[in-house]
Design an enzyme around this catalytic site. Structure first.
Site, short mmCIF file in Angstrom:
data_model
loop_
_atom_site.label_atom_id
_atom_site.label_comp_id
_atom_site.label_asym_id
_atom_site.label_seq_id
_atom_site.Cartn_x
_atom_site.Cartn_y
_atom_site.Cartn_z
N ARG A 183 38.29 43.42 39.14
CA ARG A 183 37.96 44.74 39.71
C ARG A 183 36.87 45.40 38.87
O ARG A 183 36.73 45.12 37.68
CB ARG A 183 39.19 45.66 39.69
N LYS A 242 49.11 42.37 30.91
CA LYS A 242 48.66 41.93 32.24
C LYS A 242 48.89 40.43 32.45
O LYS A 242 48.45 39.60 31.66
CB LYS A 242 47.18 42.26 32.41
N ARG A 292 44.23 53.97 32.51
CA ARG A 292 44.65 53.55 31.17
C ARG A 292 45.92 54.27 30.82
O ARG A 292 46.03 55.48 31.04
CB ARG A 292 43.60 53.92 30.13
C1 BTN Z 1 41.52 42.24 38.41
O1 BTN Z 1 42.64 42.43 37.95
O2 BTN Z 1 40.52 42.79 37.91
C2 BTN Z 1 41.36 41.34 39.59
C3 BTN Z 1 41.33 39.90 39.22
C4 BTN Z 1 41.20 38.97 40.41
C5 BTN Z 1 40.93 37.54 40.00
C6 BTN Z 1 40.98 36.61 41.17
S1 BTN Z 1 40.98 34.92 40.68
C7 BTN Z 1 40.76 34.42 42.33
C8 BTN Z 1 39.77 35.40 42.94
N1 BTN Z 1 38.41 34.98 42.67
C9 BTN Z 1 37.77 35.85 41.88
O3 BTN Z 1 36.60 35.72 41.49
N2 BTN Z 1 38.56 36.87 41.58
C10 BTN Z 1 39.86 36.72 42.19
#
Ligand code: BTN
Length: 338
Positions: free
Chosen positions: A125, A190, A326
């Site tokens: 994100r 996380k 946060r």
């Molecule tokens: C986050 O918490 O910031 C979101 C993470 C999302 C990661 C997943 S892995 C599969 C899919 N492909 C990506 O490039 N991102 C999501």
């Protein structure tokens, strides 16, 4: 999945046992020097630790269950199979989300799932990177075409967070918590994250790519790149963190169920399940929205999945969009990013 030289060698080494160069060469019908080359490539390109002992052969430092489309399909119930239009397992891709967004642009129908053993440009994100080493974790994306308008998709990423929690619980994980808007935590660290990318017409339909990353066994070298407290499934009791195909099936099933339920009943159908797993209600938090920051006490979420914050100026409500949350350290007053 892979039929490349190092892919075939890896399939043999995946059990974590020692295999002689001679035996690998005979089984794959290649020369011993080709075996040695494939092992070097697996180590260099994929970052795997492979012990090589003269005269004794090769052994993966950690056993590995490679992703296998047939095994994942075999673990799906008929309702999921009816919605699934294609399942791809890639050895390496920039990002499973980007891959499905490209396919969506080419008109591929919804219900398509893509998994990769590793991502070279995994995305999180708010423009963050998602650390995605080979074979260690799960990176999965689902392309979905929905009749709903973009404005009706507000709580969908939170609903998907509940789906990921259910999938983790289905494979034995306990103590899975949610952090608004859609992070999954274990012991305040996380464990998994979700990236929802949506486009469409104001009145619908919409195209969604829902990406999920779950840490299963994060190698220490790659963990150094993660800029927040993290956990992985190998830390949890009673979870077989090597059973990647089983978790992939549970995740696909849970995501399809959640998408169908969300289209019928909206986020309200998930509110109780979300709130039960809400990790930080009542704590002091700081919200980052662009360059501005607001502090207050986190009061939980409302029926649309918006965050409720008690501030000095009264209660305020925030949609997830560009907001980053946060949790503030309560022992030493230090701010902890979670
Ligand atoms: C986050 O918490 O910031 C979101 C993470 C999302 C990661 C997943 S892995 C599969 C899919 N492909 C990506 O490039 N991102 C999501």
């Amino acid at each position: 999945m892979t039929t490349t030289g190092h892919g075939r060698v890896l399939r043999l080494l995946a059990d974590g046992e020692r295999h002689s160069g001679e035996q690998i060469a005979a089984e794959l019908g290649i020369s011993r020097s080709a075996v040695a080359k494939a092992v070097r490539r697996a180590a260099d390109d994929l970052g795997l630790v492979i012990e090589a002992r003269r005269g004794q052969g090769y052994r993966l430092a950690e056993p590995l269950e490679l992703l296998d489309a047939q095994r994942i399909l075999a673990g799906l119930p008929s309702q999921s199979l009816a919605l699934l239009t294609g399942l791809e397992v890639l050895e390496s891709v920039d990002s499973t989300n980007s891959h499905l967004l490209r396919l969506a642009g080419q008109g591929v129908v919804g219900g398509r799932v893509c998994l990769a053993e590793r991502q070279s440009a995994g995305r999180g994100r708010l423009g963050r990177a998602w650390v995605s080493p080979f074979g260690a974790n799960l990176y999965l994306s689902l392309l979905w075409r929905s009749p709903l308008a973009l404005s009706q998709l507000g709580g969908l990423s939170l609903a998907a967070g509940v789906a990921v929690a259910r999938a983790l619980e289905a494979v034995g994980a306990e103590g899975i918590a949610l952090k608004w808007p859609n992070d999954l935590h274990w012991q305040r660290r996380k464990l998994a994250g979700l990236l929802l990318e949506a486009s469409g017409e104001s009145q619908g339909p919409s195209t969604l790519v829902l990406g999920v990353g779950i840490n299963l066994r994060m190698p220490p070298e790659q963990a150094a790149d993660i800029d927040q407290p993290w956990s992985d499934l190998s830390m949890l009791p009673r979870v077989d963190h090597l059973a990647r195909n089983r978790l992939a099936s549970a995740l696909i099933q849970a995501l399809f169920e959640a998408l169908s339920m969300f289209e019928q009943a909206g986020f309200e159908a998930f509110l109780d399940d979300w709130s039960e797993r809400d990790a930080y209600r009542g704590e002091r938090v700081s919200l980052q929205i662009g360059t501005s920051r607001i502090q207050g006490r986190y009061l939980g979420i409302d029926a649309e999945g918006c965050l409720l914050l008690e501030t000095d100026e009264g209660q305020r409500r925030f949609q997830s969009g560009e907001v980053s949350l946060r949790v503030l350290g309560w022992r030493d007053g230090a701010e902890k990013r979670t």
